[in-house]
Scaffold this active site. Structure first.
Site, PDB file in Angstrom:
ATOM      1  N   HIS A   7     -24.403 -16.807  67.608  1.00 37.01           N
ATOM      2  CA  HIS A   7     -26.440 -16.250  66.487  1.00 37.01           C
ATOM      3  C   HIS A   7     -26.075 -15.294  65.900  1.00 37.01           C
ATOM      4  O   HIS A   7     -24.482 -15.215  65.387  1.00 37.01           O
ATOM      5  CB  HIS A   7     -27.344 -16.099  67.648  1.00 37.01           C
ATOM      6  CG  HIS A   7     -26.754 -14.380  68.389  1.00 37.01           C
ATOM      7  ND1 HIS A   7     -26.004 -14.450  69.981  1.00 37.01           N
ATOM      8  CD2 HIS A   7     -26.461 -12.852  67.978  1.00 37.01           C
ATOM      9  CE1 HIS A   7     -26.184 -13.849  70.163  1.00 37.01           C
ATOM     10  NE2 HIS A   7     -25.936 -12.981  69.455  1.00 37.01           N
ATOM     11  N   GLU A 130     -19.483 -10.073  68.472  1.00 36.02           N
ATOM     12  CA  GLU A 130     -19.700 -10.419  69.433  1.00 36.02           C
ATOM     13  C   GLU A 130     -18.939 -12.039  70.087  1.00 36.02           C
ATOM     14  O   GLU A 130     -19.340 -12.777  69.326  1.00 36.02           O
ATOM     15  CB  GLU A 130     -21.474 -10.331  69.666  1.00 36.02           C
ATOM     16  CG  GLU A 130     -22.170 -10.739  71.611  1.00 36.02           C
ATOM     17  CD  GLU A 130     -23.086 -10.293  71.695  1.00 36.02           C
ATOM     18  OE1 GLU A 130     -23.715 -10.415  72.603  1.00 36.02           O
ATOM     19  OE2 GLU A 130     -23.806 -10.523  70.630  1.00 36.02           O
TER      20      GLU A 130
END
Length: 134
Positions: A7, A130
């Site tokens: 994402h 991330e």
């Protein structure tokens, strides 16, 4: 080491308004808000077919997203998340290569219920990364 892009996260000052834009103007499937107190955010995931967009709103004044929005009041891209097979191996590889894993270096459980960690943006050309174990 990295797998697919999981994402892209966008910090927003108003989660409901931002989610409505994606739903009403782009026709995207918008998930329900999920408060994540351990991360200091409320998130909404938007399904784009081949990945997701994660909208982040601060959950309290101590939220790291509150600090981000103080510098960027209109919001903006906060981080990119890539999948990895083994987060411990990923952390060790990054550290050995001179990258800084944020926090104490230990993974935390993220919004998808899987271990995640973050890598300092100064080590990736100004972009917070991330990593999420699949």
């Amino acid at each position: 080491m990295i797998g697919r892009l999981n994402h892209i996260a966008i910090a927003v000052p108003d989660l409901a308004a931002a989610a409505a834009k994606y739903r009403d103007l782009l026709g995207a499937h918008v998930g329900q808000p999920q408060p994540l107190p351990e991360h200091g955010v409320t998130v909404v995931f938007i399904d784009t077919g081949n990945t997701t967009v994660e909208l982040l709103e601060p959950l309290g004044e101590g939220s790291p997203i509150a600090a981000f929005l103080a510098k960027n009041p209109n919001g903006g891209m906060h981080h990119m998340c890539f999948e990895v097979e083994d987060i411990a191996v990923a952390a060790a590889t990054l550290t050995a290569g001179g990258a800084r894993v944020l926090g104490d270096g230990s993974p935390k459980i993220g919004a998808h219920g899987k271990p995640v960690l973050f890598v300092h943006p100064k080590d990736f050309d100004g972009t917070l990364i991330e990593l999420e174990q699949v």
